[in-house]
Design a protein around this motif. Structure first.
Motif, PDB file in Angstrom:
ATOM      1  N   LEU A  79      46.779  23.863  59.103  1.00  0.00           N
ATOM      2  CA  LEU A  79      46.190  24.791  58.140  1.00  0.00           C
ATOM      3  C   LEU A  79      46.940  24.804  56.816  1.00  0.00           C
ATOM      4  N   MET A  80      46.194  25.088  55.748  1.00  0.00           N
ATOM      5  CA  MET A  80      46.763  25.273  54.404  1.00  0.00           C
ATOM      6  C   MET A  80      46.171  26.548  53.822  1.00  0.00           C
ATOM      7  N   SER A  81      46.994  27.344  53.118  1.00  0.00           N
ATOM      8  CA  SER A  81      46.579  28.662  52.657  1.00  0.00           C
ATOM      9  C   SER A  81      46.231  28.699  51.176  1.00  0.00           C
ATOM     10  N   TRP A  82      45.261  29.594  50.853  1.00  0.00           N
ATOM     11  CA  TRP A  82      44.808  29.859  49.498  1.00  0.00           C
ATOM     12  C   TRP A  82      44.652  31.364  49.328  1.00  0.00           C
ATOM     13  N   THR A  83      44.530  31.820  48.095  1.00  0.00           N
ATOM     14  CA  THR A  83      44.259  33.230  47.846  1.00  0.00           C
ATOM     15  C   THR A  83      43.206  33.386  46.756  1.00  0.00           C
ATOM     16  N   ASN A  84      42.446  34.474  46.839  1.00  0.00           N
ATOM     17  CA  ASN A  84      41.439  34.748  45.804  1.00  0.00           C
ATOM     18  C   ASN A  84      42.020  35.551  44.643  1.00  0.00           C
ATOM     19  N   SER A  85      43.313  35.887  44.724  1.00  0.00           N
ATOM     20  CA  SER A  85      43.936  36.760  43.727  1.00  0.00           C
ATOM     21  C   SER A  85      44.969  36.018  42.875  1.00  0.00           C
ATOM     22  N   LEU A  86      44.756  36.025  41.563  1.00  0.00           N
ATOM     23  CA  LEU A  86      45.750  35.446  40.659  1.00  0.00           C
ATOM     24  C   LEU A  86      47.049  36.239  40.724  1.00  0.00           C
ATOM     25  N   LEU A  87      46.952  37.549  40.913  1.00  0.00           N
ATOM     26  CA  LEU A  87      48.144  38.402  41.027  1.00  0.00           C
ATOM     27  C   LEU A  87      49.000  37.975  42.215  1.00  0.00           C
ATOM     28  N   VAL A  88      48.379  37.741  43.350  1.00  0.00           N
ATOM     29  CA  VAL A  88      49.103  37.303  44.548  1.00  0.00           C
ATOM     30  C   VAL A  88      49.730  35.933  44.316  1.00  0.00           C
ATOM     31  N   LEU A 213      52.674  46.328  42.593  1.00  0.00           N
ATOM     32  CA  LEU A 213      51.891  46.034  41.389  1.00  0.00           C
ATOM     33  C   LEU A 213      50.477  46.611  41.488  1.00  0.00           C
ATOM     34  N   ARG A 214      49.926  46.586  42.690  1.00  0.00           N
ATOM     35  CA  ARG A 214      48.584  47.145  42.877  1.00  0.00           C
ATOM     36  C   ARG A 214      48.589  48.669  42.760  1.00  0.00           C
ATOM     37  N   ARG A 215      49.649  49.279  43.219  1.00  0.00           N
ATOM     38  CA  ARG A 215      49.715  50.740  43.116  1.00  0.00           C
ATOM     39  C   ARG A 215      49.812  51.199  41.674  1.00  0.00           C
ATOM     40  N   ALA A 216      50.252  50.287  40.800  1.00  0.00           N
ATOM     41  CA  ALA A 216      50.301  50.624  39.373  1.00  0.00           C
ATOM     42  C   ALA A 216      48.902  50.918  38.834  1.00  0.00           C
ATOM     43  N   LEU A 257      45.002  41.844  35.405  1.00  0.00           N
ATOM     44  CA  LEU A 257      46.233  42.024  36.166  1.00  0.00           C
ATOM     45  C   LEU A 257      46.742  43.460  36.082  1.00  0.00           C
ATOM     46  N   GLU A 258      46.142  44.254  35.201  1.00  0.00           N
ATOM     47  CA  GLU A 258      46.439  45.681  35.139  1.00  0.00           C
ATOM     48  C   GLU A 258      45.140  46.438  34.875  1.00  0.00           C
ATOM     49  N   LEU A 259      45.193  47.744  34.963  1.00  0.00           N
ATOM     50  CA  LEU A 259      43.986  48.559  34.856  1.00  0.00           C
ATOM     51  C   LEU A 259      43.304  48.387  33.506  1.00  0.00           C
ATOM     52  N   ARG A 260      42.036  48.059  33.550  1.00  0.00           N
ATOM     53  CA  ARG A 260      41.214  47.926  32.343  1.00  0.00           C
ATOM     54  C   ARG A 260      39.976  48.797  32.486  1.00  0.00           C
ATOM     55  N   ALA A 261      39.377  49.152  31.359  1.00  0.00           N
ATOM     56  CA  ALA A 261      38.119  49.883  31.398  1.00  0.00           C
ATOM     57  C   ALA A 261      37.039  48.986  31.999  1.00  0.00           C
ATOM     58  N   GLU A 262      36.185  49.552  32.831  1.00  0.00           N
ATOM     59  CA  GLU A 262      35.198  48.738  33.555  1.00  0.00           C
ATOM     60  C   GLU A 262      34.243  48.016  32.619  1.00  0.00           C
ATOM     61  N   ASN A 263      33.782  48.698  31.580  1.00  0.00           N
ATOM     62  CA  ASN A 263      32.854  48.075  30.631  1.00  0.00           C
ATOM     63  C   ASN A 263      33.500  48.032  29.252  1.00  0.00           C
ATOM     64  N   ASP A 264      34.670  47.405  29.184  1.00  0.00           N
ATOM     65  CA  ASP A 264      35.395  47.322  27.917  1.00  0.00           C
ATOM     66  C   ASP A 264      34.585  46.488  26.922  1.00  0.00           C
ATOM     67  N   ARG A 294      40.579  46.740  48.549  1.00  0.00           N
ATOM     68  CA  ARG A 294      42.028  46.782  48.718  1.00  0.00           C
ATOM     69  C   ARG A 294      42.735  45.894  47.699  1.00  0.00           C
ATOM     70  N   GLN A 295      41.940  45.255  46.837  1.00  0.00           N
ATOM     71  CA  GLN A 295      42.474  44.366  45.808  1.00  0.00           C
ATOM     72  C   GLN A 295      41.953  44.842  44.444  1.00  0.00           C
ATOM     73  N   PRO A 296      42.580  45.807  43.827  1.00  0.00           N
ATOM     74  CA  PRO A 296      42.040  46.352  42.570  1.00  0.00           C
ATOM     75  C   PRO A 296      41.891  45.318  41.469  1.00  0.00           C
ATOM     76  N   GLU A 297      42.796  44.337  41.435  1.00  0.00           N
ATOM     77  CA  GLU A 297      42.711  43.311  40.390  1.00  0.00           C
ATOM     78  C   GLU A 297      41.484  42.421  40.588  1.00  0.00           C
ATOM     79  N   VAL A 298      41.145  42.133  41.858  1.00  0.00           N
ATOM     80  CA  VAL A 298      39.974  41.317  42.162  1.00  0.00           C
ATOM     81  C   VAL A 298      38.697  42.134  41.970  1.00  0.00           C
TER      82      VAL A 298
END
Length: 409
Positions: A79-88, A213-216, A257-264, A294-298
């Motif tokens: 097996l080889m691993s990948w992630t959908n999150s740039l933050l991770v 970082l996610r709790r931020a 990677l940090e909190l942004r307005a949804e419709n900026d 569970r992945q706010p950045e995603v």
């Protein structure tokens, strides 16, 4: 098991996100290049079937999966691993730099477009765990415990959007990469998030850094301020690091990677100006990971891409709306014409009815005439009868006269 993007160009099933990342360096297991990603077992020449490499038949699939996900892989691992999150991915990249002392210039971040591969090339970790956890149920290091850790314990905060590939995957022409040093040199620090944990020489609990970082996102009182220049810098950064084809999704990810307005409106406006006409609206429909809450950045990224899809496809939609309105107008005109025709038909019907009425009247007149004729005939008959009576009378009178004449002689 070998997967080749050229063999099948169908889109992935909805569980798999459009883009996945992989961090690697010279100490990483298996082989990761811009043309291939292969497991240790594949490189070693083991005969492979699913996640069970028969090079060591004593190990069962559940055990082999558990070992891989807990970083206990050996040369038999398939097996080889990948992630959908740039933050991770970035957090893990900095971790490997501190853990092994590997230069940032030697740690690569690879991105692939999963829609270019056959279905089930990329497997969701939770899907595999869920299928096999009943074979490894007991103990703190069991698959069942790992499943709870990623879905239930502490609200499932230790879920990292992990996906797995097996054996050999041909990623040539469907991927791009940049080193961690290139990401920094081209401006990664300017996007507001200090991903690297500088508190110690090495933080072996890199997963906790991701959680921190996610709790931020939760602690942030207001979304980060956005400027045209910052958005354009993100797009420029993505183009420099990965190339124009990958600029839109990667820029969207780094801005989330940090909190942004949804419709900026700033982000939407700049992206529309930069990418209008370059992307089909389907780029907006990102596969929504079942655990994305569970992945706010995603989650932010997915929402941004959805909104961008509507903005980038606006002119096309507008054209379709115009075309649709023209069709509707044409249809309305046709309907009006049909209505007019129906009206004409109704008029003709009314005329026909009037004609029928006239005919009926004529018939009635004819009937009346016939009746009058019959009456006249009856009158004539009566007259004839009267005449006959008169004749009879006359005849009687004549007869009587004759009789009287005869008798008189």
């Amino acid at each position: 098991m070998q997967h080749n993007a050229a063999q099948h160009n169908a889109a992935q099933t909805y569980e798999v996100p459009r883009y996945l990342f992989r961090i690697s360096d010279k100490n990483s297991p298996g082989t990761t290049t811009t043309t291939r990603v292969s497991s240790c077992a594949w490189d070693k020449g083991a005969r492979i079937d699913g996640i069970h490499a028969h090079y060591n038949p004593s190990k069962q699939p559940a055990q082999r999966l558990n070992e891989h996900l807990r970083w206990k892989c050996d040369d038999d691992c398939n097996l080889m691993s990948w992630t959908n999150s740039l933050l991770v991915a970035l957090t893990y990249g900095f971790y490997r730099h501190r853990k092994h002392g590997t230069p940032l210039s030697a740690i690569r971040l690879l991105i692939v477009d999963t829609s270019k591969f056959p279905p089930r090339t990329f497997l969701h970790d939770l899907d595999l765990i869920d299928r096999l956890r009943y074979e490894d149920w007991e103990g703190e290091r069991s698959l069942q415990n790992l499943y709870k850790l990623r879905t239930e314990i502490w609200g499932g905060v230790f879920y990292f959007g992990e996906y797995l590939t097996q054996g050999y995957v041909d990623v040539g022409g469907q991927s791009a990469w940049a080193t961690m040093q290139e990401l920094i040199d081209h401006g990664l620090p300017s996007f507001g998030v200090e991903i690297e944990d500088r508190k110690g020489a090495c933080d072996p609990q890199w997963a906790k850094r991701v959680v921190e970082l996610r709790r931020a996102f939760e602690r942030a009182m207001t979304p980060a301020k956005m400027s045209d220049q910052l958005v354009r810098d993100a797009i420029h950064w993505a183009r420099k690091c990965f190339g124009a084809v990958w600029a839109l999704p990667v820029a969207a990810m780094v801005l989330n990677l940090e909190l942004r307005a949804e419709n900026d409106e700033t982000i939407l406006k700049v992206f529309r100006d930069e990418f209008a006409g370059e992307y089909d609206t389907t780029v907006s429909f990102e596969a929504m990971d079942a655990q994305v809450d569970r992945q706010p950045e995603v989650q932010q990224y997915n929402r941004l891409m959805y909104n961008l899809g509507h903005r980038l496809g606006h002119s096309g939609e507008q054209a379709r709306e115009v075309k649709s309105s023209e069709v509707e107008e044409s249809e309305d005109k046709d309907k009006d014409k049909d209505k007019d025709k129906d009206k004409d038909k109704d008029k003709d019907k009314d005329k026909d009815k009037d004609k029928d009425k006239d005919k009926d009247k004529d018939k009635d007149k004819d009937k009346d005439k016939d009746k009058d004729k019959d009456k006249d005939k009856d009158k004539d008959k009566d007259k004839d009868k009267d005449k006959d009576k008169d004749k009879d009378k006359d005849e009687d009178d004549i007869t009587a006269g004759l009789r009287s004449i005869v008798l008189s002689f």
